[in-house]
Design a protein around this motif. Sequence first.
Motif, PDB file in Angstrom:
ATOM      1  N   ARG A  74      36.125  64.148  12.553  1.00  0.00           N
ATOM      2  CA  ARG A  74      35.906  62.800  12.014  1.00  0.00           C
ATOM      3  C   ARG A  74      36.989  62.419  11.002  1.00  0.00           C
ATOM      4  NH1 ARG A  74      30.262  63.557  13.331  1.00  0.00           N
ATOM      5  NH2 ARG A  74      30.336  62.966  15.531  1.00  0.00           N
ATOM      6  N   ILE A  75      37.543  63.392  10.292  1.00  0.00           N
ATOM      7  CA  ILE A  75      38.670  63.086   9.388  1.00  0.00           C
ATOM      8  C   ILE A  75      39.844  62.544  10.194  1.00  0.00           C
ATOM      9  CG2 ILE A  75      40.466  64.127   7.945  1.00  0.00           C
ATOM     10  CD1 ILE A  75      38.326  65.954   6.776  1.00  0.00           C
ATOM     11  N   GLY A  76      40.115  63.183  11.344  1.00  0.00           N
ATOM     12  CA  GLY A  76      41.194  62.713  12.206  1.00  0.00           C
ATOM     13  C   GLY A  76      40.941  61.316  12.736  1.00  0.00           C
ATOM     14  N   VAL A  77      39.712  61.045  13.121  1.00  0.00           N
ATOM     15  CA  VAL A  77      39.357  59.736  13.688  1.00  0.00           C
ATOM     16  C   VAL A  77      39.524  58.624  12.657  1.00  0.00           C
ATOM     17  CG1 VAL A  77      37.421  58.370  14.529  1.00  0.00           C
ATOM     18  CG2 VAL A  77      37.822  60.646  15.473  1.00  0.00           C
ATOM     19  N   VAL A  78      38.933  58.810  11.481  1.00  0.00           N
ATOM     20  CA  VAL A  78      38.974  57.776  10.436  1.00  0.00           C
ATOM     21  C   VAL A  78      40.360  57.695   9.803  1.00  0.00           C
ATOM     22  CG1 VAL A  78      37.993  57.058   8.225  1.00  0.00           C
ATOM     23  CG2 VAL A  78      36.513  58.056   9.973  1.00  0.00           C
ATOM     24  N   GLY A  79      41.057  58.823   9.778  1.00  0.00           N
ATOM     25  CA  GLY A  79      42.330  58.894   9.072  1.00  0.00           C
ATOM     26  C   GLY A  79      43.390  57.956   9.596  1.00  0.00           C
ATOM     27  N   LEU A  80      43.388  57.667  10.905  1.00  0.00           N
ATOM     28  CA  LEU A  80      44.409  56.782  11.457  1.00  0.00           C
ATOM     29  C   LEU A  80      44.331  55.381  10.851  1.00  0.00           C
ATOM     30  CD1 LEU A  80      44.475  57.745  15.253  1.00  0.00           C
ATOM     31  CD2 LEU A  80      45.988  58.503  13.412  1.00  0.00           C
ATOM     32  N   LEU A  81      43.124  54.886  10.646  1.00  0.00           N
ATOM     33  CA  LEU A  81      42.961  53.577  10.003  1.00  0.00           C
ATOM     34  C   LEU A  81      43.430  53.622   8.553  1.00  0.00           C
ATOM     35  CD1 LEU A  81      39.515  52.277  11.332  1.00  0.00           C
ATOM     36  CD2 LEU A  81      41.715  51.104  11.523  1.00  0.00           C
ATOM     37  N   VAL A  82      43.103  54.705   7.865  1.00  0.00           N
ATOM     38  CA  VAL A  82      43.511  54.847   6.464  1.00  0.00           C
ATOM     39  C   VAL A  82      45.030  54.893   6.351  1.00  0.00           C
ATOM     40  CG1 VAL A  82      43.401  56.326   4.424  1.00  0.00           C
ATOM     41  CG2 VAL A  82      41.361  56.012   5.850  1.00  0.00           C
ATOM     42  N   VAL A  83      45.676  55.660   7.228  1.00  0.00           N
ATOM     43  CA  VAL A  83      47.134  55.764   7.204  1.00  0.00           C
ATOM     44  C   VAL A  83      47.781  54.416   7.502  1.00  0.00           C
ATOM     45  CG1 VAL A  83      49.102  56.709   8.471  1.00  0.00           C
ATOM     46  CG2 VAL A  83      47.305  58.222   7.668  1.00  0.00           C
ATOM     47  N   ALA A  84      47.226  53.666   8.446  1.00  0.00           N
ATOM     48  CA  ALA A  84      47.767  52.340   8.753  1.00  0.00           C
ATOM     49  C   ALA A  84      47.722  51.445   7.519  1.00  0.00           C
ATOM     50  CB  ALA A  84      46.985  51.713   9.903  1.00  0.00           C
ATOM     51  N   LEU A  85      46.634  51.497   6.779  1.00  0.00           N
ATOM     52  CA  LEU A  85      46.518  50.693   5.564  1.00  0.00           C
ATOM     53  C   LEU A  85      47.505  51.161   4.496  1.00  0.00           C
ATOM     54  CD1 LEU A  85      45.098  48.450   4.030  1.00  0.00           C
ATOM     55  CD2 LEU A  85      43.348  50.098   3.338  1.00  0.00           C
ATOM     56  N   LEU A  86      47.705  52.468   4.386  1.00  0.00           N
ATOM     57  CA  LEU A  86      48.663  52.993   3.415  1.00  0.00           C
ATOM     58  C   LEU A  86      50.092  52.606   3.787  1.00  0.00           C
ATOM     59  CD1 LEU A  86      47.158  56.553   2.792  1.00  0.00           C
ATOM     60  CD2 LEU A  86      47.127  54.595   1.239  1.00  0.00           C
ATOM     61  N   LYS A  87      50.380  52.491   5.074  1.00  0.00           N
ATOM     62  CA  LYS A  87      51.697  52.014   5.508  1.00  0.00           C
ATOM     63  C   LYS A  87      51.899  50.556   5.095  1.00  0.00           C
ATOM     64  CE  LYS A  87      52.258  54.926   9.670  1.00  0.00           C
ATOM     65  NZ  LYS A  87      53.665  55.299   9.676  1.00  0.00           N
ATOM     66  N   MET A 114      51.805  62.110   8.423  1.00  0.00           N
ATOM     67  CA  MET A 114      50.361  62.316   8.314  1.00  0.00           C
ATOM     68  C   MET A 114      49.677  62.097   9.666  1.00  0.00           C
ATOM     69  SD  MET A 114      49.031  63.208   5.397  1.00  0.00           S
ATOM     70  CE  MET A 114      47.360  62.567   5.543  1.00  0.00           C
ATOM     71  N   VAL A 115      50.222  61.195  10.468  1.00  0.00           N
ATOM     72  CA  VAL A 115      49.648  60.937  11.788  1.00  0.00           C
ATOM     73  C   VAL A 115      49.668  62.204  12.643  1.00  0.00           C
ATOM     74  CG1 VAL A 115      49.871  59.580  13.919  1.00  0.00           C
ATOM     75  CG2 VAL A 115      50.260  58.496  11.705  1.00  0.00           C
ATOM     76  N   TRP A 116      50.724  63.020  12.485  1.00  0.00           N
ATOM     77  CA  TRP A 116      50.787  64.294  13.226  1.00  0.00           C
ATOM     78  C   TRP A 116      49.496  65.088  13.010  1.00  0.00           C
ATOM     79  CZ3 TRP A 116      55.891  67.414  13.510  1.00  0.00           C
ATOM     80  CH2 TRP A 116      56.993  66.546  13.672  1.00  0.00           C
ATOM     81  N   ALA A 117      49.155  65.274  11.731  1.00  0.00           N
ATOM     82  CA  ALA A 117      47.991  66.091  11.385  1.00  0.00           C
ATOM     83  C   ALA A 117      46.701  65.463  11.888  1.00  0.00           C
ATOM     84  CB  ALA A 117      47.925  66.289   9.873  1.00  0.00           C
ATOM     85  N   LEU A 118      46.593  64.144  11.784  1.00  0.00           N
ATOM     86  CA  LEU A 118      45.346  63.474  12.142  1.00  0.00           C
ATOM     87  C   LEU A 118      45.080  63.524  13.652  1.00  0.00           C
ATOM     88  CD1 LEU A 118      45.699  60.430   9.738  1.00  0.00           C
ATOM     89  CD2 LEU A 118      44.113  62.340   9.506  1.00  0.00           C
ATOM     90  N   VAL A 119      46.112  63.253  14.450  1.00  0.00           N
ATOM     91  CA  VAL A 119      45.923  63.327  15.906  1.00  0.00           C
ATOM     92  C   VAL A 119      45.619  64.768  16.316  1.00  0.00           C
ATOM     93  CG1 VAL A 119      47.000  62.958  18.157  1.00  0.00           C
ATOM     94  CG2 VAL A 119      47.383  61.313  16.321  1.00  0.00           C
ATOM     95  N   TRP A 120      46.280  65.716  15.665  1.00  0.00           N
ATOM     96  CA  TRP A 120      46.003  67.126  15.963  1.00  0.00           C
ATOM     97  C   TRP A 120      44.547  67.471  15.619  1.00  0.00           C
ATOM     98  CZ3 TRP A 120      46.858  71.336  18.472  1.00  0.00           C
ATOM     99  CH2 TRP A 120      46.363  72.561  18.000  1.00  0.00           C
ATOM    100  N   LEU A 121      44.047  66.971  14.493  1.00  0.00           N
ATOM    101  CA  LEU A 121      42.662  67.250  14.113  1.00  0.00           C
ATOM    102  C   LEU A 121      41.683  66.683  15.134  1.00  0.00           C
ATOM    103  CD1 LEU A 121      42.618  66.674  10.236  1.00  0.00           C
ATOM    104  CD2 LEU A 121      42.575  68.838  11.478  1.00  0.00           C
ATOM    105  N   VAL A 122      41.987  65.515  15.678  1.00  0.00           N
ATOM    106  CA  VAL A 122      41.122  64.932  16.719  1.00  0.00           C
ATOM    107  C   VAL A 122      41.101  65.852  17.943  1.00  0.00           C
ATOM    108  CG1 VAL A 122      40.781  62.978  18.266  1.00  0.00           C
ATOM    109  CG2 VAL A 122      41.513  62.573  15.923  1.00  0.00           C
ATOM    110  N   GLY A 123      42.268  66.398  18.309  1.00  0.00           N
ATOM    111  CA  GLY A 123      42.320  67.290  19.456  1.00  0.00           C
ATOM    112  C   GLY A 123      41.670  68.640  19.184  1.00  0.00           C
TER     113      GLY A 123
END
Length: 310
Positions: A74-87, A114-123
Amino acid sequence: MAEGIIQVGPLGTVTATVLLGIVAVLAAAFDGAVGARLQGRRTLSGAAAPVWEGARLLRQRRRTIVAADSLLWRIGVVGLLVVALLKVAVVPLGAWTVADLSVGVVWFNAMDVMVWALVWLVGWGANSAHALIGGYRFLAQALSYELPLMFALTGPAIAAGSLRVGDVVAAQDELWFVVWMPVAFLVFCAGVVAFSVWGPFGAAAGKDIAGGVLAELSGVDRLLLLAGRYALLSAGAGFAVALFLGGGSGPFAPSWVWTLVKTLAVLAALVGVRRLLPVVRPDRLAEVAWIVVLPAVLLQLLLVSFVVVQ
């Protein structure tokens, strides 16, 4: 703080969040409309499809996987939105920005990593072979696109003599950087498509592995990840406008209007890439990225450095 750039408070942060959400929804609607048009269906029904799909996923139950690491998943799933906002936080909307960082360009690149880690966590977190293969695919792809993307970001920073995004925008008063940095611009746009797991760089969510990182996602989790991909595309399009297209410069309208118009134009092109190009295998991408793209962007950087020194 960069000259002419106003750093907004908490209300500005909320506004930026809402704007990012609206632009991401518009991107999803445009994607649906183009898809419907190509299939011979009504364009309006295609544009509305993301809304109905979002409502369907909100009603759908979350899938439960045996021995899944739900927290990391779930950190990976939610994290992509958070990273987009931080960008988006360092992207000027005309004369306003959420965070006028002195190292805004580096900040954007750090969020990309950070996206590297988040997509990896989803997988990894799903405890599923298909999702895990998707995670590995993304890491292989990231190793290919990250260096060219980093050097593409460096060009505008060298030309402006600053890592502050506001200074990069101000340096384009007479001539937009895209005019004499076309290679860097194209490589940056390709990088945006890649870190959004989109179009030709969507192997991590490929149909040949049952959806890869999307394979085990359902309900609100799937909705958040899909929204995160559109949000990352939107954030990347906004940053492309600031780095290469003069930010909010333009006649007859306020600078924030021009920023939005340019962002939507770039975003439409990035969304349309999905319908034009096939998915590239990560190993083939590595060959092209390291043998062709990286030398090309380094030559572009050399040209920029030569012009700046002269």
